[in-house]
Write an enzyme that holds these catalytic residues in place. Structure first.
Site, PDB file in Angstrom:
ATOM      1  N   ASP A   1      58.156  21.789   3.643  1.00 42.84           N
ATOM      2  CA  ASP A   1      58.475  23.030   2.949  1.00 42.84           C
ATOM      3  C   ASP A   1      57.178  23.614   2.357  1.00 42.84           C
ATOM      4  OD1 ASP A   1      59.084  24.806   0.925  1.00 42.84           O
ATOM      5  OD2 ASP A   1      60.851  23.708   0.249  1.00 42.84           O
ATOM      6  N   GLY A   2      56.832  24.823   2.799  1.00 47.38           N
ATOM      7  CA  GLY A   2      55.567  25.426   2.376  1.00 47.38           C
ATOM      8  C   GLY A   2      55.489  25.655   0.877  1.00 47.38           C
TER       9      GLY A   2
ATOM     10  N   ASP B   1      52.425  33.349   6.710  1.00 46.98           N
ATOM     11  CA  ASP B   1      52.881  34.001   7.943  1.00 46.98           C
ATOM     12  C   ASP B   1      54.368  33.706   8.091  1.00 46.98           C
ATOM     13  OD1 ASP B   1      53.275  35.031  10.411  1.00 46.98           O
ATOM     14  OD2 ASP B   1      51.972  33.630  11.471  1.00 46.98           O
TER      15      ASP B   1
ATOM     16  N   GLU C   1      54.491  24.168   8.290  1.00 50.24           N
ATOM     17  CA  GLU C   1      55.621  24.869   8.940  1.00 50.24           C
ATOM     18  C   GLU C   1      56.856  23.982   8.771  1.00 50.24           C
ATOM     19  OE1 GLU C   1      56.564  27.741  11.130  1.00 50.24           O
ATOM     20  OE2 GLU C   1      58.390  26.610  10.677  1.00 50.24           O
TER      21      GLU C   1
ATOM     22  N   ASP D   1      61.272  36.942   7.435  1.00 46.65           N
ATOM     23  CA  ASP D   1      61.699  37.852   6.364  1.00 46.65           C
ATOM     24  C   ASP D   1      62.416  37.099   5.240  1.00 46.65           C
ATOM     25  OD1 ASP D   1      60.723  40.161   7.756  1.00 46.65           O
ATOM     26  OD2 ASP D   1      62.345  39.823   9.180  1.00 46.65           O
TER      27      ASP D   1
HETATM   28  N1  SPM Z   1      53.276  34.548  13.696  1.00 43.06           N
HETATM   29  C1  SPM Z   1      54.242  35.565  13.701  1.00 43.06           C
HETATM   30  C2  SPM Z   1      55.327  35.258  12.761  1.00 43.06           C
HETATM   31  C3  SPM Z   1      55.982  36.472  12.313  1.00 43.06           C
HETATM   32  N2  SPM Z   1      55.804  36.764  10.958  1.00 43.06           N
HETATM   33  C4  SPM Z   1      56.358  38.031  10.566  1.00 43.06           C
HETATM   34  C5  SPM Z   1      57.744  38.249  11.051  1.00 43.06           C
HETATM   35  C6  SPM Z   1      58.368  39.484  10.487  1.00 43.06           C
HETATM   36  C7  SPM Z   1      59.600  39.811  11.248  1.00 43.06           C
HETATM   37  N3  SPM Z   1      60.308  40.916  10.736  1.00 43.06           N
HETATM   38  C8  SPM Z   1      59.600  42.117  10.603  1.00 43.06           C
HETATM   39  C9  SPM Z   1      60.363  43.065   9.822  1.00 43.06           C
HETATM   40  C10 SPM Z   1      59.582  44.306   9.641  1.00 43.06           C
HETATM   41  N4  SPM Z   1      59.553  44.730   8.335  1.00 43.06           N
END
Ligand code: SPM
Length: 303
Positions: A154-155, A172, A123, A175
Site C-alpha cells: 500500500d503506497g 502515478d 504498487e 482516480d
Molecule cells: N501510468 C499510467 C497510469 C495512469 N494514471 C492516471 C490515470 C488517470 C485515469 N483517469 C483519467 C481521468 C481524467 N481526469
C-alpha cells in the site's frame, strides 16, 4: 468493461464493431469510446479488474476497473511529464519513489536520469506489473534496470513508514475511487511531505481542470498546508476525458526548488538529448505551468 456492439457504416453493414466505453465515475456524464480489435488479457485481481485491449487506433491499452490507464499511442505525453518535470526541477535527485504506476511508464522515464541511484516502485497490485510486462513491453521497459526495486504494498502506508527517504515522490495513481482513493486524502500528503528529504518534490496525478476542479482545489489545499512551494501543471493525453490531465508539483523546505530555475542548464548538463523524449522539452516543461484564465482562482494556493 462495457462492450458495445453496433453496426458499422454502410459499407460494413454485415460487420459488427466492438467498442470499449470508459466507465469513469468522476466524469459520469461524459463517455470516451475506442474501437477494439481484440481482448489480449482480462482478469480480476485481488484489487481490481485488469484488461489489456488491442485498439484500432491507439495500440494496446491498459484498463483498470473499466477506466483507461494508458495506451501505446499517447502514454509518453503522460509519463514523460510526470517524471521529467520534477526530475529536472530538482538540483540532483538520487532517490525516487513511484506510488502506483504499475505499468512501468513512469519508472521507464525516471531511469533515463543517470543521477538517480535508487528508484522504488510501490504498487499495491502485483498483477498490474506482471500483466504490463507481458502485454505492454514498450511501457514496462525498465523493470530490469538494477536501480529499480518493486514493492507490492500500500503506497500510503509505504510513505508513512519511510520518513526523510526520497528526493522525488511521483504518485502515478488511478482516480480517487477504489484502491487509489486514499492517495487523494490529506493524511497521505502529510506523509509524503515527511517522506521527502529537504528540497524534495512531490508530483501527483491531479485530474482535469475542466472537469475536476473540486478535487484539484482540495489537493492544492493540502499542498498549502504542508509544502513551501506549490504549482500545478498540465499535459495533453487524448485518451483521457477532456484530452488533458494535470499534476500537482509540491516542493519541501526553505530551499524548495521551483520548476523553472536552471532548467536549460540542467538539461544541457544531463546526458539526455532531444531524441530521448517525445513530449518533454524545456518549452513544454515551462508552458505546462501556464494556468488558463478560467482557472486563475487556483493561483491563491500557489507559491
Ligand atoms: N501510468 C499510467 C497510469 C495512469 N494514471 C492516471 C490515470 C488517470 C485515469 N483517469 C483519467 C481521468 C481524467 N481526469
Amino acid at each position: 468493461m462495457k462492450v458495445v456492439y453496433r453496426p458499422g457504416g454502410m459499407r460494413q453493414a454485415l460487420q459488427m464493431e466492438l467498442w470499449f466505453t470508459e466507465n469513469l465515475e468522476i466524469a459520469a456524464d461524459m463517455r470516451l469510446q475506442l474501437r477494439v480489435e481484440r481482448t489480449l488479457h482480462s482478469e480480476t485481481s485481488e484489487y481490481q479488474k485488469i484488461d489489456v485491449l488491442q485498439t484500432a487506433s491507439c495500440g494496446r491499452m491498459l484498463v483498470l476497473d473499466d477506466v483507461i490507464m494508458t495506451t501505446e499511442f499517447d502514454e509518453f505525453a503522460y509519463h514523460e511529464m510526470i517524471a521529467h518535470v520534477p526530475a529536472f526541477a530538482h538540483a540532483g535527485p538520487r532517490t525516487a519513489l513511484v506510488i502506483g504506476g504499475g505499468d512501468g511508464g513512469t519508472v521507464r522515464e525516471l531511469c533515463k536520469h543517470a543521477n538517480l541511484e535508487e528508484i522504488h516502485l510501490c504498487e499495491i497490485d502485483r498483477r498490474v506489473v506482471e500483466v504490463s510486462k507481458e502485454h505492454l513491453p514498450s511501457i514496462a521497459a525498465s523493470f530490469d534496470d538494477p536501480r529499480v526495486k518493486c514493492f507490492y504494498e500500500d503506497g500510503a502506508a509505504w510513505a508513512k513508514d519511510h520518513p526523510e527517504s526520497y528526493d522525488l515522490i511521483l504518485v502515478d495513481s488511478s482516480d480517487p475511487v477504489g484502491p487509489a482513493a486514499v492517495l487523494f486524502g490529506e493524511p497521505f500528503y502529510e506523509d509524503c511531505y515527511a517522506s521527502l528529504r529537504d528540497g524534495g518534490i512531490l508530483a501527483t496525478q491531479a485530474e482535469n481542470l475542466f472537469m475536476h476542479r473540486e478535487i484539484i482545489e482540495r489537493l492544492l489545499q493540502y499542498g498549502e498546508k504542508f509544502f513551501q512551494r506549490r504549482f500545478y501543471y498540465n499535459t495533453r493525453v487524448p485518451t483521457y476525458p477532456g484530452g488533458m490531465i494535470g499534476f500537482t508539483f509540491f516542493a519541501k523546505g526553505q530551499n524548495a526548488p521551483d520548476p523553472f530555475i536552471n532548467l536549460e542548464k540542467r538539461y544541457q548538463e544531463s546526458e539526455l538529448k532531444a531524441q530521448d523524449f517525445r513530449f518533454w522539452n524545456p518549452a513544454t516543461h515551462k508552458a505546462a505551468f501556464a494556468l488558463p484564465a478560467f482557472a486563475s482562482e487556483l493561483e491563491k494556493y500557489l507559491a
